[in-house]
Scaffold this motif. Structure first.
Motif, PDB file in Angstrom:
ATOM      1  N   PRO A 117       0.707  -1.261  -0.009  1.00  0.00           N
ATOM      2  CA  PRO A 117       0.132   0.201   0.205  1.00  0.00           C
ATOM      3  C   PRO A 117       0.753   1.255  -0.037  1.00  0.00           C
ATOM      4  O   PRO A 117       2.052   1.410   0.695  1.00  0.00           O
ATOM      5  CB  PRO A 117      -0.765  -0.129   1.397  1.00  0.00           C
TER       6      PRO A 117
ATOM      7  N   THR B 124       2.658   4.591   0.895  1.00  0.00           N
ATOM      8  CA  THR B 124       2.929   5.173   1.977  1.00  0.00           C
ATOM      9  C   THR B 124       2.029   6.474   2.209  1.00  0.00           C
ATOM     10  O   THR B 124       1.808   7.303   1.059  1.00  0.00           O
ATOM     11  CB  THR B 124       4.358   5.653   2.108  1.00  0.00           C
TER      12      THR B 124
ATOM     13  N   ASP C 191      -3.418   2.064   6.119  1.00  0.00           N
ATOM     14  CA  ASP C 191      -3.408   0.666   5.915  1.00  0.00           C
ATOM     15  C   ASP C 191      -3.894   0.000   7.232  1.00  0.00           C
ATOM     16  O   ASP C 191      -3.278  -0.129   8.092  1.00  0.00           O
ATOM     17  CB  ASP C 191      -1.715   0.190   5.616  1.00  0.00           C
TER      18      ASP C 191
ATOM     19  N   GLN D 214      -5.025  -3.239   7.899  1.00  0.00           N
ATOM     20  CA  GLN D 214      -4.258  -4.253   8.159  1.00  0.00           C
ATOM     21  C   GLN D 214      -3.187  -4.227   8.918  1.00  0.00           C
ATOM     22  O   GLN D 214      -2.927  -5.051   9.622  1.00  0.00           O
ATOM     23  CB  GLN D 214      -3.947  -5.194   6.754  1.00  0.00           C
ATOM     24  N   GLY D 215      -2.413  -3.246   8.445  1.00  0.00           N
ATOM     25  CA  GLY D 215      -1.072  -2.912   9.239  1.00  0.00           C
ATOM     26  C   GLY D 215      -1.284  -2.616  10.501  1.00  0.00           C
ATOM     27  O   GLY D 215      -0.634  -3.013  11.603  1.00  0.00           O
TER      28      GLY D 215
ATOM     29  N   ARG E 145       3.223  -2.716   7.882  1.00  0.00           N
ATOM     30  CA  ARG E 145       2.542  -2.434   6.678  1.00  0.00           C
ATOM     31  C   ARG E 145       2.021  -4.173   6.169  1.00  0.00           C
ATOM     32  O   ARG E 145       2.873  -4.608   6.047  1.00  0.00           O
ATOM     33  CB  ARG E 145       3.280  -1.699   5.737  1.00  0.00           C
TER      34      ARG E 145
ATOM     35  N   GLY F  66       1.235  -5.885   2.773  1.00  0.00           N
ATOM     36  CA  GLY F  66       1.040  -5.839   1.165  1.00  0.00           C
ATOM     37  C   GLY F  66       1.047  -7.384   0.532  1.00  0.00           C
ATOM     38  O   GLY F  66       0.494  -8.395   1.299  1.00  0.00           O
TER      39      GLY F  66
ATOM     40  N   THR G  78      -3.500   3.224  -5.601  1.00  0.00           N
ATOM     41  CA  THR G  78      -2.983   3.148  -4.078  1.00  0.00           C
ATOM     42  C   THR G  78      -1.987   2.004  -3.913  1.00  0.00           C
ATOM     43  O   THR G  78      -1.676   1.942  -2.671  1.00  0.00           O
ATOM     44  CB  THR G  78      -4.384   2.247  -3.694  1.00  0.00           C
ATOM     45  N   GLU G  79      -1.001   1.551  -4.724  1.00  0.00           N
ATOM     46  CA  GLU G  79      -0.136   0.712  -4.464  1.00  0.00           C
ATOM     47  C   GLU G  79       1.245   1.094  -5.257  1.00  0.00           C
ATOM     48  O   GLU G  79       1.085   1.453  -6.000  1.00  0.00           O
ATOM     49  CB  GLU G  79      -0.503  -0.837  -4.780  1.00  0.00           C
TER      50      GLU G  79
ATOM     51  N   MET H  17     -10.696   0.826  -1.258  1.00  0.00           N
ATOM     52  CA  MET H  17      -9.774   0.114  -0.112  1.00  0.00           C
ATOM     53  C   MET H  17     -10.418  -0.653   0.881  1.00  0.00           C
ATOM     54  O   MET H  17     -11.662  -0.380   1.052  1.00  0.00           O
ATOM     55  CB  MET H  17      -8.611   1.002   0.177  1.00  0.00           C
TER      56      MET H  17
END
Lengths: 83, 239
Positions: free
Chosen positions: A11, A13, A17, A19-20, A39, A41, A73-74, B104
């Motif tokens: 993802p 910066t 995020d 999930q992170g 993070r 990914g 986004t990535e 997202m």
């Protein structure tokens, strides 16, 4: 020639995020006090037949830009390994 | 005059029947189109329904955007034909770059499935013309990846050009939470500059009959029935 391509998609910066953040929270709950800025990914590996390493890299880059990563986004990193 | 509506089915679509039924409810001649088809069958209006196309593998909508039918959807959109993407359909439109930004993972990480309050902001689209600007609706959302993300430049452009179609708002009483997923600018739906391509996360097709609790979403479907005659799709002209 055959290559093994390793793609790392992360993802961007600055974008949230979740999930992170959840990973960071869980690590701290488990007592890993030193962990921060987690993070999450995605890693993708693939075989690629190409005439040269340069050709393999350029082809893999096109794959990332077209499908494997979302340019909005990535960010991605490539590692091309000769077989 | 009736409207021909194509509801595109991808492997993993699961709101296709609701969308078809909603379009038929308002009198449209609505039909399914399979994702491997290459023609929209002369449809005036295209709906990309919700679901989990290709299992959401890689990213939501990332694989569906390369389905054969998407070339026809793109031609239809570029010719000014109305296209509505609902939930997964919105994700597909963003992945296809027919709309800016991306959807997202929800900020709270959980799948959110409940009615949320939204306001209709842009009403100059073929899907929202039946509503007055500022109309407040309660529409169901059901998604795990609905957080609209775009660069601040793009978000500002969407605001400046009045392209925010739906926005999450605080409930009444205000204790009810607003924005369910952390979307930038509380965005629940946007359009392209022309207004003919619209993507929304909420599911108006699920609230089109008072027997099921509400028909607040019906306006998305009556809009394209009553709007001025849509631009004829290019594919019928080139046949």
């Amino acid at each position: 020639m055959s290559f093994r391509v390793h793609v790392r998609v992360m993802p961007r910066t600055g974008l949230l995020d979740p999930q992170g953040l959840a990973g960071a929270h869980a690590l701290s709950v488990l007592g890993f006090a030193g962990a921060g800025d987690v993070r999450v990914g995605r890693a993708i590996e693939l075989e690629l037949a190409a005439g040269s390493r340069e050709e393999a890299e350029s082809e893999a880059r096109r794959m990332c830009e077209r499908l494997l990563a979302n340019p909005v986004t990535e960010d991605f990193q490539l590692d091309v390994e000769a077989r | 005059m009736t409207r021909r509506v194509a509801v595109v089915r991808f492997p993993g679509s699961n709101c296709d029947a609701d969308a078809l039924r909603a379009a038929q409810t308002v009198g449209a001649d609505a039909r399914y189109v399979w994702h491997r088809d290459t023609s929209l069958g002369g449809a005036d209006v295209v709906i990309l329904p919700g679901g989990f196309s290709y299992g959401d593998y890689l990213r939501s909508g990332a694989i569906a955007r390369f389905s054969p039918i998407m070339a026809a959807v793109r031609r239809h959109a570029e010719a000014g034909g109305p296209v509505l993407g609902i939930c997964n359909g919105f994700q597909i439109l963003c992945e296809a770059h027919l709309l800016p930004g991306a959807l997202m993972r929800n900020a709270g990480l959980t799948f959110v499935s409940r009615p949320v309050p939204v306001t209709v902001e842009r009403t100059t689209t073929p899907f929202t013309s039946a509503y007055a600007p500022g109309t407040r609706l309660s529409l169901p959302v059901a998604h795990g990846e609905g957080r609209f993300a775009a660069t601040e430049d793009v978000a500002r452009m969407l605001e400046a050009e009045g392209r925010v179609v739906l926005r999450y708002v605080k409930g009444d009483p205000a204790a009810e939470p607003g924005n369910p997923n952390g979307s930038a600018h509380d965005i629940a739906g946007i359009s392209n500059a022309e207004g003919n391509v619209v993507g929304i996360m909420p599911h108006p097709e699920r609230v089109t009959n008072p027997l099921l609790g509400s028909d607040e979403g019906l306006g998305f479907f009556t809009s394209f029935m009553t709007a001025a005659s849509p631009t004829p799709p290019m594919e019928s002209a080139s046949r």
